[in-house]
Every structure is written in structure tokens, then in C-alpha cells.
Write a protein that holds these residues in place. Structure first.
Motif, PDB file in Angstrom:
ATOM      1  N   ALA A 110      -2.648 -32.098  52.267  1.00 29.27           N
ATOM      2  CA  ALA A 110      -1.237 -32.449  52.431  1.00 29.27           C
ATOM      3  C   ALA A 110      -0.487 -31.262  53.010  1.00 29.27           C
ATOM      4  O   ALA A 110      -0.572 -30.149  52.492  1.00 29.27           O
ATOM      5  N   SER A 111       0.249 -31.503  54.088  1.00 30.96           N
ATOM      6  CA  SER A 111       1.027 -30.467  54.761  1.00 30.96           C
ATOM      7  C   SER A 111       2.512 -30.779  54.627  1.00 30.96           C
ATOM      8  O   SER A 111       2.970 -31.848  55.039  1.00 30.96           O
ATOM      9  N   ILE A 150      -3.205 -28.351  49.706  1.00 26.79           N
ATOM     10  CA  ILE A 150      -1.783 -28.616  49.941  1.00 26.79           C
ATOM     11  C   ILE A 150      -1.142 -27.299  50.347  1.00 26.79           C
ATOM     12  O   ILE A 150      -1.595 -26.221  49.949  1.00 26.79           O
ATOM     13  N   GLY A 151      -0.110 -27.376  51.179  1.00 33.22           N
ATOM     14  CA  GLY A 151       0.597 -26.162  51.561  1.00 33.22           C
ATOM     15  C   GLY A 151       1.942 -26.492  52.160  1.00 33.22           C
ATOM     16  O   GLY A 151       2.196 -27.624  52.591  1.00 33.22           O
ATOM     17  N   THR A 163       5.593 -36.119  45.382  1.00 30.21           N
ATOM     18  CA  THR A 163       4.921 -37.226  46.048  1.00 30.21           C
ATOM     19  C   THR A 163       3.636 -36.758  46.725  1.00 30.21           C
ATOM     20  O   THR A 163       2.628 -37.478  46.733  1.00 30.21           O
ATOM     21  N   ALA A 164       3.653 -35.553  47.284  1.00 29.75           N
ATOM     22  CA  ALA A 164       2.458 -35.034  47.949  1.00 29.75           C
ATOM     23  C   ALA A 164       1.329 -34.809  46.950  1.00 29.75           C
ATOM     24  O   ALA A 164       0.167 -35.141  47.223  1.00 29.75           O
ATOM     25  N   PHE A 165       1.653 -34.252  45.786  1.00 29.18           N
ATOM     26  CA  PHE A 165       0.625 -34.071  44.758  1.00 29.18           C
ATOM     27  C   PHE A 165       0.101 -35.425  44.275  1.00 29.18           C
ATOM     28  O   PHE A 165      -1.111 -35.599  44.063  1.00 29.18           O
ATOM     29  N   LEU A 178      -5.265 -37.312  55.421  1.00 32.63           N
ATOM     30  CA  LEU A 178      -4.283 -36.299  55.811  1.00 32.63           C
ATOM     31  C   LEU A 178      -2.873 -36.824  55.565  1.00 32.63           C
ATOM     32  O   LEU A 178      -2.537 -37.934  55.969  1.00 32.63           O
ATOM     33  N   TYR A 179      -2.065 -35.989  54.905  1.00 37.84           N
ATOM     34  CA  TYR A 179      -0.675 -36.328  54.579  1.00 37.84           C
ATOM     35  C   TYR A 179       0.214 -35.318  55.290  1.00 37.84           C
ATOM     36  O   TYR A 179       0.097 -34.108  55.068  1.00 37.84           O
ATOM     37  N   LEU A 180       1.094 -35.788  56.154  1.00 36.78           N
ATOM     38  CA  LEU A 180       1.993 -34.921  56.906  1.00 36.78           C
ATOM     39  C   LEU A 180       3.427 -35.280  56.554  1.00 36.78           C
ATOM     40  O   LEU A 180       3.828 -36.446  56.693  1.00 36.78           O
TER      41      LEU A 180
END
Length: 357
Positions: free
Chosen positions: A244-245, A220-221, A330-332, A281-283
Motif C-alpha cells: 500500500a502506497s 506500506i509506506g 483503510t490502507a492497513f 497494490l493499493y495506491l
């Protein structure tokens, strides 16, 4: 007072206001070379206090230099654990520790900050999934702790059951706070891609109880770290299952030195010209963050099966901490839904994550 502290910023702001007052008081006093010297000194003091205030405010936002040792030229990595801003009343709080990383493959030896969930101590036989969290530039691993309040979010999401107990690593991305590597192997410079994808995982597996299989590792970043998360995921699908970006970009925006910023380190080029890996992939970005939203849309248009793509957008927001705080939980949670669960059956056993299809 740390170089990014509110107390230092407040002191400099007061001096910035007082400096012109002092200049006005002494400007016409005396004569000859003494008056000239006083004018030059007070004018210089005005410029110095103004510049110091602006730079300190910028440093407080980006946390490029969180300590005086960083500012005075120490290495970017630090073994000190940043102050944890939690009140101590969070449910089942995790803890921070630091692990040493010998740069066997990369030649870069920098310590890594690690978050261990409460279950890490409560279940001494378990091995846990891992997320590598990458910061922006300028920035540092401490930005996740102090700027983004990551410990509180992780504690809350894990305690609520929206996220499995997970070890989160916060590795440095550069050997010099002023050098932007974008997590690449710079020609003639530090080999940060190798450090992040080979040396850091090797150290974590040797020193922490973590899963060794690809299904247990994610990235993640935010900002530059968002580019890093996407790029490293696409370049190393044998090591990571999901990434996740948050407000990330499609290319590094720097000169890598071997021309790869236009080819294999440009994620649009990679998605057009190379086989697509089976990864998730999560953008995510704020729609009013024009650069990040443009690149997110470009990547989303190119990513298709076997990549499993999820996108998320805030209706408003900038390229800043407030946006990343809003996107962070949400990304985590999304990453945890893909990664394999903690396992008590060995380095890679237990329930596997969903297949990326």
C-alpha cells in the motif's frame, strides 16, 4: 527537551521575538569597536534564533532527528522504543519491542522497531502476518509512532475486527538521517533494499512468531516510503503479496548510481517493460497533492492483471501528516484483507490470503 519537542520550539520562538528587541536596545549604545561588536553579536543572534526556530519546526513536522544522538551524528537506527502517545485506554492495546538485525546479506546492521498485537501474547502458539511500514524522507520509524499515531490505529482496527492481529515492523531506511536512499541499493552506498527485503525478514522470522510464507507479508509506506512499498513489492513478488502506497511516487527522485533510477527502479518503466507480478497494490493520495496524484494515476493506468489494483483518493489534502492519518486505517485494513491470517499450525500454515488476480 528533544530536538523535535514542542517545548524547544516554543522556547526558540520566544527567543526569536526577543532578539530584535534586544538588538534595538543596544544598537546605538557606546562607540568604537565595542558598538560594532555589539551590533554584530545581536544581529547574529537574530539570525541564529530565526534559523533555529525554522529548522526545529521543520524537524518537528518530519521528525528527521527525533533525539539529540541522531542530531549529533549517531546512526539512524536506534534500539530505543519511541514514547507511545496512546492514553492507555485503547481496547486490547499492542506493545512495542525492538529486534536486532544483523546485516548478513546487506552489510547494514540496524535495529528494527516492532509492534506486537495483543493477540501475540494471548496466543503464544500462533504465528502472525507481517507488514513492513516505511517512512518518508526526511523522517524516521518514530514518525509512525508519534506523528501518525500508528499504535492507536492498529489497536482500534484489530479490536474492531477490521484487521487481523498483525506484527508491524518499522525498519530504518538509511544509515544516515541526511542520506536519502529511497530503499534502494545505492552504488557505493548502503544496500538498503537488501536490508529491507532479506535481512529484516530473516531477523523477524528468527526472533518473532511470524509467518514465513509470502502470503503473510506486506508493505506500506507514505511519501518516499510509498514509493518504497510499491517498488519493493514489484521487485520482490516472491517475498511480498501486497503493498500500500500513501502519497507515493513512481520513481526514486535520486541518483542510485547505476542508472536504475531510469529503468528497473522506475515503476513506470518496470510496468511497461517487464512481466507483471501477481500481487495486490493499493495506491492512495489526496487529489490536491499534484505530484503524488499524477504518479498514482500513471501507475494505475499501467497496472493490470495479474496485478490486483485498488485506488483511493481524498478530495482535498496536502502532502502531510493530516492526509496520511486519514488514509492510514483503510490502507492497513486493505492490507490485512489480502494477507494470510494468524496461524497456529506452523510457520506458513493456516488460511491463505486471496489470490491476486
Amino acid at each position: 527537551m528533544a530536538p523535535d519537542s514542542a517545548a524547544l520550539l516554543g522556547l526558540l520562538a520566544v527567543l526569536t521575538v526577543l532578539a530584535p528587541v534586544l538588538t534595538a536596545v543596544v544598537w546605538d549604545r557606546g562607540g568604537g569597536w565595542r558598538r560594532t561588536a555589539r551590533r554584530a553579536t545581536t544581529a547574529g543572534f537574530c539570525l541564529l534564533t530565526l534559523a533555529s526556530t525554522v529548522l526545529t519546526a521543520a524537524n518537528r513536522q518530519a521528525e528527521m532527528y527525533p533525539s539529540w544522538s541522531d542530531l549529533l551524528g549517531a546512526t539512524a537506527g536506534t534500539s530505543a522504543v519511541p514514547a507511545d502517545p496512546r492514553s492507555g485506554q485503547d481496547p486490547s492495546p499492542g506493545r512495542f519491542t525492538t529486534i536486532g538485525v544483523a546485516g548478513t546479506a546487506s552489510g547494514v546492521s540496524l535495529p528494527v522497531l516492532a509492534y506486537l498485537p495483543a493477540a501475540y501474547d494471548a496466543a503464544p502458539g500462533a504465528r502472525f502476518p507481517v507488514i513492513e511500514a516505511l517512512d518518508g524522507f526526511p523522517g524516521s520509524p518514530a514518525t509512525w509512532v508519534r506523528g501518525l499515531g500508528v499504535a492507536g490505529y492498529l489497536d482500534s482496527e484489530i479490536s474492531a475486527g477490521r484487521m487481523a492481529p498483525t506484527v508491524v515492523l518499522f525498519p530504518p531506511q538509511t544509515t544516515d538521517p541526511a542520506l536519502d536512499t529511497e530503499c534502494t541499493n545505492l552504488a557505493g552506498g548502503p544496500r538498503m533494499e537488501t536490508y529491507l527485503t532479506v535481512d529484516v525478514p530473516a531477523a523477524a522470522r528468527a526472533r518473532l512468531r511470524v509467518r514465513a510464507d509470502r502470503a503473510g507479508w506486506g508493505l506500506i509506506g507514505y511519501s518516499a516510503g510509498g514509493y518504497c512499498a510499491t517498488n519493493l513489492l514489484l521487485r520482490h513478488p516472491d517475498r511480498y503479496l501486497a503493498g500500500a502506497s500513501l502519497s507515493g511516487y513512481a520513481d526514486p527522485g535520486i541518483r542510485v548510481g547505476d542508472g536504475s533510477e531510469h529503468t528497473t527502479n522506475d515503476d513506470r518503466w518496470r510496468l511497461r517493460h517487464l512481466p507483471l507480478p501477481a500481487v495486490a497494490l493499493y495506491l492512495a493520495s489526496a487529489r490536491t497533492d499534484v505530484h503524488a496524484t499524477r504518479d498514482t494515476a500513471a501507475l494505475a493506468a499501467l497496472a493490470h492483471a495479474p496485478i490486483s489494483l485498488t485506488t483511493a483518493f481524498l478530495p482535498v489534502g496536502g502532502h502531510n501528516m493530516q492526509t496520511w492519518r486519514a488514509l492510514e486505517p483503510t490502507a492497513f485494513d486493505w492490507l490485512s484483507s489480502w494477507l494470510a491470517a494468524p496461524s497456529a499450525t506452523g510457520p506458513g500454515g493456516g488460511r491463505a490470503g486471496r489470490t491476486a488476480s
